[in-house]
Scaffold this motif. Structure first.
Motif, PDB file in Angstrom:
ATOM      1  N   SER A  16       0.870  -1.172   0.000  1.00 58.09           N
ATOM      2  CA  SER A  16       0.000   0.000   0.000  1.00 58.09           C
ATOM      3  C   SER A  16       0.899   1.211   0.000  1.00 58.09           C
ATOM      4  O   SER A  16       1.727   1.381   0.890  1.00 58.09           O
ATOM      5  N   GLU A  17       0.759   2.019  -1.034  1.00 59.95           N
ATOM      6  CA  GLU A  17       1.589   3.209  -1.170  1.00 59.95           C
ATOM      7  C   GLU A  17       1.370   4.140   0.023  1.00 59.95           C
ATOM      8  O   GLU A  17       2.293   4.718   0.564  1.00 59.95           O
ATOM      9  N   HIS A  18       0.106   4.247   0.456  1.00 63.46           N
ATOM     10  CA  HIS A  18      -0.246   5.267   1.443  1.00 63.46           C
ATOM     11  C   HIS A  18      -0.193   4.789   2.889  1.00 63.46           C
ATOM     12  O   HIS A  18       0.028   5.576   3.794  1.00 63.46           O
ATOM     13  N   ALA A  19      -0.447   3.499   3.106  1.00 68.82           N
ATOM     14  CA  ALA A  19      -0.601   3.030   4.485  1.00 68.82           C
ATOM     15  C   ALA A  19       0.320   1.842   4.772  1.00 68.82           C
ATOM     16  O   ALA A  19      -0.051   0.688   4.606  1.00 68.82           O
ATOM     17  N   ARG A  65       1.148   0.410   7.346  1.00 68.50           N
ATOM     18  CA  ARG A  65       0.643  -0.545   8.326  1.00 68.50           C
ATOM     19  C   ARG A  65       0.092  -1.796   7.640  1.00 68.50           C
ATOM     20  O   ARG A  65       0.167  -2.902   8.172  1.00 68.50           O
ATOM     21  N   ILE A  66      -0.464  -1.616   6.435  1.00 69.05           N
ATOM     22  CA  ILE A  66      -1.109  -2.737   5.739  1.00 69.05           C
ATOM     23  C   ILE A  66      -0.123  -3.868   5.413  1.00 69.05           C
ATOM     24  O   ILE A  66      -0.335  -4.998   5.839  1.00 69.05           O
ATOM     25  N   VAL A  89      -7.205  -3.884   8.171  1.00 68.07           N
ATOM     26  CA  VAL A  89      -6.331  -4.568   7.211  1.00 68.07           C
ATOM     27  C   VAL A  89      -7.058  -5.790   6.643  1.00 68.07           C
ATOM     28  O   VAL A  89      -6.938  -6.100   5.457  1.00 68.07           O
ATOM     29  N   TYR A 142      -9.171  -4.524   3.957  1.00 69.03           N
ATOM     30  CA  TYR A 142      -8.338  -4.213   2.796  1.00 69.03           C
ATOM     31  C   TYR A 142      -8.039  -5.482   1.993  1.00 69.03           C
ATOM     32  O   TYR A 142      -8.144  -5.495   0.760  1.00 69.03           O
ATOM     33  N   ARG A 153      -8.922  -6.371  -1.775  1.00 70.56           N
ATOM     34  CA  ARG A 153      -7.867  -6.776  -2.697  1.00 70.56           C
ATOM     35  C   ARG A 153      -8.206  -8.108  -3.368  1.00 70.56           C
ATOM     36  O   ARG A 153      -7.927  -8.311  -4.551  1.00 70.56           O
TER      37      ARG A 153
END
Lengths: 332, 332
Positions: B35-38, B40-41, B120, B123, B127
């Motif tokens: 994940s580019e932004h998060a 933590r994922i 997550v 997410y 995905r």
């Protein structure tokens, strides 16, 4: 239709325009939230779905499809999909935020338990995917599965950015694009896609939903500090939960040494005393951070209206334009 | 291939057969958990995905597709889809069960927090839907979205059936079909579907996965009381968590008055003292409930093997048959 449109608010006008379709969406939602085996599922879902939300997101899908002249049956599935995704995220949000109230009623995690909220949320996500698969439209599936990923990514980003004073307006924009604008944008875009409209119109409706969603969330974050007589919403929830929304982000960026120490103590370290919300509001006011948030929200509403320019004239187009105005009118 | 098949266990043999494809699946999983932004994922996902699970579910998809002669690229997407769905459910299960350990390591909800595990997991669900949409195969989408709904429904049913002594073998079967067999079945079925095999073979592979998953879960529930030297798994977790699995359900059905009072106190009311697990094991033994669970698991393994009869001869078919044997061989 003999309706005195001057006297009605745009979302009420939209609701009238799509009322027959929304009745079908409600019936489909009721049918699909059933579970033969696990009665806990419809109990929890009904608590949220029938709590009297405005159903803005499915309304946007129905309005978009109608304006685009769609003649098939799948706008009903897509509107129900969008509402199920929204309901699932609300269930999980309330677990993540440890919320006790939503729309003035106790949350599902309080009435039942966190376990039920997590698992019923998962069920509604899966149900939403079943519904969208029934449309048989791969492009719609692509848009909605991307939106679901963007939503979850935005929520994780919000979680990790919370309490972090280094969070800037760019991260804030990514968070609200995820948590709010992604579903608004998908909701309006899929209406044009199933109607088979030209790319320019698909892009215009996606851009409208994106900008409307961003404006909508900025207004929400503004009102959390400014208060609202209309909604009677309590002030300061975001401050107490140490969420970094635009008013605080802008105030932190402009803070002097003493103010910075205040934000470190109250937001980063979470040591809040009585009177701290008042002080936060004074600091925010001193730097014009609420005014700047308002200006930013108005600019996004203007972007939403501008996006509609690529679409042919239509009563619904004008109502969507009024809706963008109305979202930021709450700021006055 | 010069491989001494007699000396290897069937899941190891399957792993060898699909090793090149599994390397592609691993690369795809790594790429899509980013994940580019998060950040933590990928942190949370890597903790689970790289914990050294056997990857049985994606292996089943790869084996099924290979046996069916599939020549395209989409078995890789589908295997990654199946692993992402599995990983998402593990993250949410550990929150629901308040687990502290999985595969001998601290759970994500313990290392990070429940919030991260919930979001997550969402997410990874999203995905997984993106990955399956990329196959462009609507029937596969139908199978996998139905499986996702069945999984969530099974989990909710397990939650509401827990601690309820009225739970019978029929409800137990629905629960384990949901929590385990639905994904096994979808994993094997989609391999035949993307390969365009005749309906009889698609049905056979779906039935194989269903029966294998049921046997697999029954063995798990058996070992939770019987213990296993091979796995070193602790005995009595389900009893302490007051889950009603088949050994207890069968013992409750045959209980005399005193035994019933024991189950009411320990499982329904949750008042457990030292020595209660031992007493539970004695009661279960007295009614032959572990033996009966074993017999039932063996019958499902036999159903799994029988389902393969509808398929043409193939090395992989024989290995899948051996796998069904091996799953219940843990019972000896």
């Amino acid at each position: 239709m003999g309706l005195d449109t001057a006297a009605t608010k745009p979302h009420e006008r939209l609701a009238e325009i799509v009322a027959p379709e929304m009745a079908e969406v409600s019936a489909l939602i009721r049918a699909r939230m059933a579970s033969e085996h696990a009665p806990r599922i419809p109990e929890v879902t009904a608590h949220l779905v029938e709590a009297g939300g405005k159903r803005l997101r499915p309304m946007l899908t129905l309005a978009s499809a109608k304006m685009c002249g769609y003649g098939g049956p799948h706008h009903i599935h897509l509107a129900a999909t969008v509402e199920f995704i929204h309901t699932a995220t609300l269930l999980h949000d309330d677990v993540v935020d440890e919320s006790a109230q939503r729309r003035g009623r106790p949350t599902a995690n309080l009435l039942w338990d966190n376990q039920s909220s997590v698992l019923v949320g998962d069920y509604l996500f899966a149900r939403s995917f079943q519904l969208m698969v029934e449309t048989g439209n791969l492009r719609v599936l692509d848009i909605l599965s991307n939106a679901a990923a963007t939503i979850a990514e935005g929520e994780v980003l919000q979680l990790t950015a919370a309490r972090n004073l280094a969070t800037g307006p760019d991260v804030y924009l990514k968070v609200i694009r995820g948590k709010t604008a992604a579903l608004f944008s998908a909701a309006t875009e899929v209406g044009a896609v199933i109607a088979g409209r030209p790319e320019s119109e698909v892009r215009a409706l996606a851009a409208y939903g994106d900008a409307l969603g961003i404006a909508f969330q900025m207004v929400d974050d503004y009102l959390d500090f400014a208060g609202s007589e209309a909604t009677g919403k309590a002030v300061g929830d975001d401050f107490r939960e140490r969420k970094l929304t635009l008013p605080v982000i802008l105030a932190v960026a402009a803070a002097d040494e003493a103010e910075r120490a205040f934000w470190v103590r109250t937001v980063e370290k979470g040591r809040q005393d009585e009177g701290d919300l008042g002080e936060a509001l004074r600091i925010i006011g001193r730097h014009g951070a609420l005014e700047a948030t308002k200006t930013e929200a108005q600019a996004w509403a203007e972007k939403a209206r501008a996006a509609l320019g690529a679409l042919p004239e239509h009563e619904i187009r004008d109502t969507l334009s009024d809706l963008a105005d109305y979202v930021v009118a709450r700021l006055r």
